[in-house]
Motif scaffolding. Sequence first.
Motif, PDB file in Angstrom:
ATOM      1  N   SER A 186      46.954  40.661  28.520  1.00 34.44           N
ATOM      2  CA  SER A 186      48.163  39.104  29.160  1.00 34.44           C
ATOM      3  C   SER A 186      46.621  39.515  30.186  1.00 34.44           C
ATOM      4  CB  SER A 186      49.028  39.536  29.175  1.00 34.44           C
ATOM      5  OG  SER A 186      48.720  40.715  30.390  1.00 34.44           O
ATOM      6  N   TYR A 187      46.739  38.256  30.881  1.00 37.05           N
ATOM      7  CA  TYR A 187      46.428  37.106  32.153  1.00 37.05           C
ATOM      8  C   TYR A 187      46.841  37.283  32.824  1.00 37.05           C
ATOM      9  CZ  TYR A 187      42.809  37.619  28.363  1.00 37.05           C
ATOM     10  OH  TYR A 187      41.683  37.930  27.214  1.00 37.05           O
ATOM     11  N   CYS A 188      46.747  37.855  33.767  1.00 41.24           N
ATOM     12  CA  CYS A 188      47.781  37.104  35.272  1.00 41.24           C
ATOM     13  C   CYS A 188      47.301  37.769  36.453  1.00 41.24           C
ATOM     14  CB  CYS A 188      48.904  38.300  35.366  1.00 41.24           C
ATOM     15  SG  CYS A 188      48.375  39.950  35.326  1.00 41.24           S
ATOM     16  N   ARG A 189      47.751  37.287  37.792  1.00 41.19           N
ATOM     17  CA  ARG A 189      46.918  37.501  39.424  1.00 41.19           C
ATOM     18  C   ARG A 189      47.493  39.047  39.073  1.00 41.19           C
ATOM     19  NH1 ARG A 189      44.378  33.435  41.088  1.00 41.19           N
ATOM     20  NH2 ARG A 189      45.193  31.196  40.312  1.00 41.19           N
ATOM     21  N   PRO A 190      47.076  39.610  39.757  1.00 37.20           N
ATOM     22  CA  PRO A 190      46.800  41.168  39.990  1.00 37.20           C
ATOM     23  C   PRO A 190      47.549  41.704  40.893  1.00 37.20           C
ATOM     24  CG  PRO A 190      44.647  40.691  41.031  1.00 37.20           C
ATOM     25  CD  PRO A 190      45.271  39.406  40.257  1.00 37.20           C
ATOM     26  N   GLN A 191      48.044  42.648  40.974  1.00 41.73           N
ATOM     27  CA  GLN A 191      49.207  42.639  42.039  1.00 41.73           C
ATOM     28  C   GLN A 191      48.079  43.757  43.007  1.00 41.73           C
ATOM     29  OE1 GLN A 191      52.916  42.197  41.707  1.00 41.73           O
ATOM     30  NE2 GLN A 191      51.846  41.018  40.042  1.00 41.73           N
ATOM     31  N   ILE A 192      49.047  44.574  43.925  1.00 43.80           N
ATOM     32  CA  ILE A 192      48.882  44.972  44.932  1.00 43.80           C
ATOM     33  C   ILE A 192      48.388  46.511  44.588  1.00 43.80           C
ATOM     34  CG2 ILE A 192      48.507  46.591  47.251  1.00 43.80           C
ATOM     35  CD1 ILE A 192      50.127  43.863  47.822  1.00 43.80           C
ATOM     36  N   THR A 193      48.435  47.211  43.320  1.00 48.72           N
ATOM     37  CA  THR A 193      48.663  48.458  43.053  1.00 48.72           C
ATOM     38  C   THR A 193      47.639  48.044  42.040  1.00 48.72           C
ATOM     39  OG1 THR A 193      50.262  47.244  41.210  1.00 48.72           O
ATOM     40  CG2 THR A 193      51.362  48.923  42.923  1.00 48.72           C
ATOM     41  N   ASP A 194      46.923  46.872  41.537  1.00 53.20           N
ATOM     42  CA  ASP A 194      45.571  47.071  40.945  1.00 53.20           C
ATOM     43  C   ASP A 194      44.364  46.944  41.042  1.00 53.20           C
ATOM     44  OD1 ASP A 194      47.596  46.428  38.135  1.00 53.20           O
ATOM     45  OD2 ASP A 194      47.841  44.643  38.689  1.00 53.20           O
ATOM     46  N   VAL A 195      44.507  47.004  43.003  1.00 56.66           N
ATOM     47  CA  VAL A 195      43.009  46.731  43.483  1.00 56.66           C
ATOM     48  C   VAL A 195      42.688  47.687  43.539  1.00 56.66           C
ATOM     49  CG1 VAL A 195      42.404  46.644  45.999  1.00 56.66           C
ATOM     50  CG2 VAL A 195      44.278  45.570  45.806  1.00 56.66           C
ATOM     51  N   GLU A 196      43.333  49.433  43.366  1.00 61.69           N
ATOM     52  CA  GLU A 196      41.853  49.986  42.963  1.00 61.69           C
ATOM     53  C   GLU A 196      41.310  49.630  41.535  1.00 61.69           C
ATOM     54  OE1 GLU A 196      39.637  53.647  43.462  1.00 61.69           O
ATOM     55  OE2 GLU A 196      41.360  53.312  44.556  1.00 61.69           O
ATOM     56  N   ALA A 197      41.415  49.312  41.330  1.00 61.29           N
ATOM     57  CA  ALA A 197      41.396  49.163  39.480  1.00 61.29           C
ATOM     58  C   ALA A 197      40.126  48.495  39.204  1.00 61.29           C
ATOM     59  CB  ALA A 197      42.078  49.112  38.186  1.00 61.29           C
ATOM     60  N   VAL A 198      40.541  47.184  39.752  1.00 65.19           N
ATOM     61  CA  VAL A 198      39.261  46.281  40.164  1.00 65.19           C
ATOM     62  C   VAL A 198      37.790  46.804  40.611  1.00 65.19           C
ATOM     63  CG1 VAL A 198      39.128  43.795  41.176  1.00 65.19           C
ATOM     64  CG2 VAL A 198      41.614  44.382  39.560  1.00 65.19           C
ATOM     65  N   LYS A 199      38.582  46.937  41.684  1.00 67.11           N
ATOM     66  CA  LYS A 199      37.324  47.727  42.676  1.00 67.11           C
ATOM     67  C   LYS A 199      36.221  48.497  41.968  1.00 67.11           C
ATOM     68  CE  LYS A 199      35.987  50.224  47.142  1.00 67.11           C
ATOM     69  NZ  LYS A 199      34.598  49.375  47.251  1.00 67.11           N
ATOM     70  N   GLU A 200      37.375  49.498  40.997  1.00 67.57           N
ATOM     71  CA  GLU A 200      35.741  50.550  40.530  1.00 67.57           C
ATOM     72  C   GLU A 200      35.568  49.723  39.062  1.00 67.57           C
ATOM     73  OE1 GLU A 200      38.547  53.306  38.147  1.00 67.57           O
ATOM     74  OE2 GLU A 200      39.146  54.645  40.365  1.00 67.57           O
ATOM     75  N   LEU A 201      36.005  48.633  38.188  1.00 68.95           N
ATOM     76  CA  LEU A 201      35.401  48.036  37.761  1.00 68.95           C
ATOM     77  C   LEU A 201      34.409  47.346  38.359  1.00 68.95           C
ATOM     78  CD1 LEU A 201      35.903  46.740  34.426  1.00 68.95           C
ATOM     79  CD2 LEU A 201      36.680  45.328  35.367  1.00 68.95           C
ATOM     80  N   PRO A 208      29.185  44.166  45.068  1.00 72.44           N
ATOM     81  CA  PRO A 208      30.214  45.218  46.128  1.00 72.44           C
ATOM     82  C   PRO A 208      30.685  44.886  46.763  1.00 72.44           C
ATOM     83  CG  PRO A 208      28.201  46.450  46.689  1.00 72.44           C
ATOM     84  CD  PRO A 208      27.552  44.691  45.851  1.00 72.44           C
ATOM     85  N   ARG A 209      32.130  45.504  46.116  1.00 73.51           N
ATOM     86  CA  ARG A 209      33.228  44.130  47.095  1.00 73.51           C
ATOM     87  C   ARG A 209      34.090  45.734  47.688  1.00 73.51           C
ATOM     88  NH1 ARG A 209      31.743  39.457  47.630  1.00 73.51           N
ATOM     89  NH2 ARG A 209      31.364  38.557  45.103  1.00 73.51           N
ATOM     90  N   SER A 210      34.958  45.296  49.035  1.00 69.12           N
ATOM     91  CA  SER A 210      34.913  46.658  49.326  1.00 69.12           C
ATOM     92  C   SER A 210      36.581  46.180  49.437  1.00 69.12           C
ATOM     93  CB  SER A 210      34.922  46.352  51.042  1.00 69.12           C
ATOM     94  OG  SER A 210      35.516  44.823  51.705  1.00 69.12           O
ATOM     95  N   TYR A 211      37.820  47.454  49.693  1.00 66.55           N
ATOM     96  CA  TYR A 211      38.610  47.145  49.474  1.00 66.55           C
ATOM     97  C   TYR A 211      38.844  46.012  50.145  1.00 66.55           C
ATOM     98  CZ  TYR A 211      39.035  51.529  47.133  1.00 66.55           C
ATOM     99  OH  TYR A 211      39.340  52.383  46.292  1.00 66.55           O
TER     100      TYR A 211
END
Length: 192
Positions: free
Chosen positions: A25-40, A52-55
């Motif tokens: 599925s394709y969607c806007r990320p939730q705040i709870t997804d930030v950690e996974a997006v950052k790791e990726l 690199p992207r900061s929190y």
Amino acid sequence: MLVKNTCGLLALSKLDLVYLNKKLSYCRPQITDVEAVKELIDAYSADGITIPRSYNYLYQNLRDFIVCKAGDEIAGCCSIHLVWEDLAEVKSLAIKKEFQNRGIGARLVKKCVLDAKGFGAARIYALTKAPQFFEKLGFKRAAREDLPTKVWGECINCMRYYKCDETAVVLDLKPSAFSGHSLPIKLAAENT
């Protein structure tokens, strides 16, 4: 991918079953997804592929991102950032290794292009080490110097600023001051 199961028969892997069952599925990320997006993104920036992207950056720009989810797992991400009146940038395209070569990156970029088109952007650009990927989506290579100075605001903070090895690619969405071309790729809204 076909793999041998314990009986020696060929079977689809769990990942391929998820993909074939279209559970992506394709969607806007939730705040709870930030950690996974950052790791990726961090995995790609460690290899020098992305910035690199900061929190702080991710939280402030979360609404610019689109993610691909396989169940609850983030399989990929990409963002579209409005830079100026009629100009947007594709940023932070990253796909987990095990999900690569399945069209996820292309679909994320297309969704970002649709988003930018909805904002009224006339031109989209990306700075990339994979210009061939973007060319398959209708982008054209461009001289970085031909992009407006506004785009270099973030570049000045990049550790590779003086030895930039990225290629500029652009996509004109509608006739504009930039070009007389119209949208070169079909961007039908997709539900997947």
